[in-house]
Design an enzyme around this catalytic site. Structure first.
Site, PDB file in Angstrom:
ATOM      1  N   LYS A 286       0.911  -1.209   0.203  1.00  0.00           N
ATOM      2  CA  LYS A 286      -0.114  -0.142  -0.139  1.00  0.00           C
ATOM      3  C   LYS A 286       0.881   1.346   0.034  1.00  0.00           C
ATOM      4  O   LYS A 286       1.925   1.105   0.562  1.00  0.00           O
ATOM      5  CB  LYS A 286      -0.709  -0.145   1.324  1.00  0.00           C
ATOM      6  CG  LYS A 286      -1.981  -0.836   1.297  1.00  0.00           C
ATOM      7  CD  LYS A 286      -2.917  -0.677   2.634  1.00  0.00           C
ATOM      8  CE  LYS A 286      -4.031  -1.713   2.714  1.00  0.00           C
ATOM      9  NZ  LYS A 286      -4.944  -1.656   1.812  1.00  0.00           N
ATOM     10  N   ASP A 297      -7.543  -3.059  10.717  1.00  0.00           N
ATOM     11  CA  ASP A 297      -8.199  -4.128   9.779  1.00  0.00           C
ATOM     12  C   ASP A 297      -8.693  -5.235  10.652  1.00  0.00           C
ATOM     13  O   ASP A 297      -8.955  -6.323   9.807  1.00  0.00           O
ATOM     14  CB  ASP A 297      -7.082  -4.375   8.779  1.00  0.00           C
ATOM     15  CG  ASP A 297      -7.684  -4.887   7.315  1.00  0.00           C
ATOM     16  OD1 ASP A 297      -8.829  -4.652   6.974  1.00  0.00           O
ATOM     17  OD2 ASP A 297      -6.939  -5.245   6.375  1.00  0.00           O
ATOM     18  N   ARG A 360     -10.651 -11.426   1.967  1.00  0.00           N
ATOM     19  CA  ARG A 360     -11.440 -12.398   1.135  1.00  0.00           C
ATOM     20  C   ARG A 360     -10.571 -13.807   1.391  1.00  0.00           C
ATOM     21  O   ARG A 360     -11.509 -14.714   1.489  1.00  0.00           O
ATOM     22  CB  ARG A 360     -11.832 -12.189  -0.115  1.00  0.00           C
ATOM     23  CG  ARG A 360     -10.620 -11.976  -1.195  1.00  0.00           C
ATOM     24  CD  ARG A 360     -10.830 -11.092  -2.382  1.00  0.00           C
ATOM     25  NE  ARG A 360     -10.887  -9.696  -2.044  1.00  0.00           N
ATOM     26  CZ  ARG A 360     -11.448  -8.837  -3.023  1.00  0.00           C
ATOM     27  NH1 ARG A 360     -11.586  -9.169  -4.085  1.00  0.00           N
ATOM     28  NH2 ARG A 360     -10.862  -7.470  -2.769  1.00  0.00           N
TER      29      ARG A 360
END
Ligand code: BES
Ligand code: MN
Ligand code: ZN
Length: 512
Positions: A286, A297, A360
């Site tokens: 990032k 997170d 995910r």
């Protein structure tokens, strides 16, 4: 905070001798001072001043003990606080939220004055029972009074405010019902503040092992069942997603399973929370700006774990299993690379296009594992999953994506009742097509368009026909729309929605 005692008293508020007596004043109701009638002449005079008319959010603090010839009160301070024109509010949920916000204002005032003991004169309003008023005010005060000062060790100006000691509601009738609703609010608010505590911890203060330790302690205190899978066990059973994300890190991953089972045979609700304790993006690193926020997170995991304490205390007639897959996402020399192919729990293969789409991957394993092991009636997962949901909904609504209309209804009703609004985004085969891979079953990104939906489409591959809802809390887990009862920092979003959802559980989710 967790040390605050909330009680109901039959005493006359006039005799309250603590730090602060609070009276809620509307613009239109006639009986604002019912039970504190003695204050009516004072309020009438005050209202002739332009500063206070009972408008929403207006505050007026008086010091009766400094010589007041109108009323002899024993408290140090008297606070009139405006509710505005409550008869013009849309519905009961709006009035509930107004009362929470009012509780938040009271908490702010207490923080400012280092107030330790507060008394609120409890009223009833059209369309809302006295016990609901007490519930919402309690939530507002306890949530608004939150502060995280653990790492402030060396502040010379610091005169520590340890939080409220007591919150007293004075009223004349229906004490039992009020007590019960206060207990619910206390449980719920303590859970939210616990989730905030976990989230406020820095990445080096809250690792997967901290999650595991916390869950084990809860299990011990409340006789829940807790299992923690370590890396070796994950490799053995083929949890390829969680293991892959962890590869760039020295910190071992954990899969935490915490189980509440009622005495009678019942349905099981499966909760899954993303517990990514720091997301650097991995090899798909990032940008530096804002990366610090990626310690948050893990807010989905925190919400799920914190909610379990209230579940354990309240013992609902439905089973609840919480699963928290936890790791950080770093870029060590063994890290997962773009182009790698991984195999999830249950066998689905996935091509990694971007290592920053890691949430995910760890959720997919957990969903497949949870369904196989616990055969749940429904699944709710919470995750700070996509930046795209902030583009779509900003910081005001949590995104919800689901394969079940009745489940969406139950969750959005729960969210609305507790001031955590949800907004549904669609799923569909057009979106699932975006994550088709040339060489594996699926790939982990779906291009620039509809990023929150393609992320959910990825999860959908793992839930089959089980009614499932995914809450993307990336926009609401911190920087949540400004509210007096949500101090800056992590909001603890989702905890109250989950608790409300579990409390009002009824299984009308017809399997598709
Ligand atoms: N944890 C982030 C999502 C996030 C971003 C939450 C900003 C809160 C604020 C997630 O792991 C992530 O990096 N998602 C990527 C997905 C993309 C690579 C497909 C994103 O949203 O950019
Ligand atoms: Mn990421
Ligand atoms: Zn992430």
């Amino acid at each position: 905070m967790k040390s605050t005692q909330v009680v109901v008293s039959k005493n006359d508020p006039i005799n309250y001798s603590g730090d602060l007596l609070v009276c809620l004043i509307t613009v239109n109701e006639k009986e604002d001072l019912k039970g504190v009638n003695l204050l009516q002449p004072l309020l009438n005079k005050v209202k002739t001043l332009e500063e206070f008319k009972g408008k929403k959010g207006e505050l007026l603090q008086l010091y009766p003990s400094f010589g007041n010839d109108i009323v002899r009160l024993k408290c140090k301070r008297l606070l009139f606080i405006g509710l505005g024109k409550i008869n013009e509010l849309e519905d009961a949920d709006h009035l509930r939220e107004l009362l929470r916000e009012t509780g938040g204002l009271i908490a702010q005032q207490c923080k400012k004055n280092h107030t330790e003991n507060v008394c609120i004169s409890l009223q009833q309003y059209a369309g809302l029972k006295r016990e609901s008023v007490a519930e919402c005010l309690t939530e507002g005060v306890l949530l608004g009074n939150y502060n995280f000062s653990k790492y402030k060790k060396d502040d010379p100006d610091k005169n520590p405010y340890p939080a409220l000691k007591t919150l007293v509601f004075v009223k004349s009738s229906k004490t039992a019902a009020v007590k019960k609703s206060i207990e619910r609010a206390v449980n719920c608010s303590f859970s939210v503040n616990d989730a905030r505590d976990m989230a406020n911890e820095p990445g080096n203060g809250w690792t997967p092992s901290h999650f595991a330790r916390y869950a084990k302690r809860l299990a011990k205190n409340y006789s829940l069942k807790c299992r923690v899978l370590n890396k070796k066990e994950m490799v053995e059973i083929g949890m390829g997603g969680l293991v892959a994300v962890n590869k760039g890190s020295k910190e071992p991953p954990k899969l935490i399973v915490l189980e509440y089972k009622p005495e009678v045979k019942a349905d099981t609700i499966l909760l899954v929370g993303k517990g990514l304790t720091f997301d650097s993006g991995g090899i798909s690193l990032k940008p530096a700006a804002g990366m610090m926020d990626m310690k948050y997170d893990m807010c989905g995991g925190a919400a799920v774990l914190a909610a379990m304490e209230t579940v354990a205390r309240e013992k609902p007639q439905v089973g609840v299993v919480a699963i928290i897959p936890s790791t950080d996402n770093l870029s060590g020399s063994d890290a997962l690379k773009p182009g790698d192919v991984i195999t999830h729990y249950g066998g689905i293969t996935s091509e990694i296009e971007n290592t920053d789409a890691e949430g995910r991957l760890i959720l997919a394993d957990s969903l497949a594992y949870g369904i196989e092991k616990y055969k749940p009636s429904c699944i709710v997962d919470l995750a700070t999953l996509t930046g795209a949901v902030i583009i779509a909904l900003g910081h005001h609504y949590t995104g919800i994506l689901s394969n079940s209309d009745p489940l969406v209804k139950q969750l959005t009703d729960a969210g609305s009742a507790c001031g955590e609004p949800l907004w549904r985004l669609p799923l569909g085969k057009e979106y699932s097509k975006q994550i088709e891979s040339r060489i594996a079953d699926i790939k982990n990104t779906g291009g620039r368009h509809a990023g929150s939906i393609t992320a959910a489409a990825y999860l959908q591959k793992f839930v089959g026909d089980v009614p499932w809802a995914h809450l993307d809390i990336a926009g609401t887990a911190w920087d949540f729309t400004e509210k007096s009862y949500i101090p800056k920092g992590p909001s603890g979003i989702g905890v109250r929605t989950l608790i409300e959802f579990i409390r009002s559980w009824k299984n009308n989710l017809s399997k598709k």
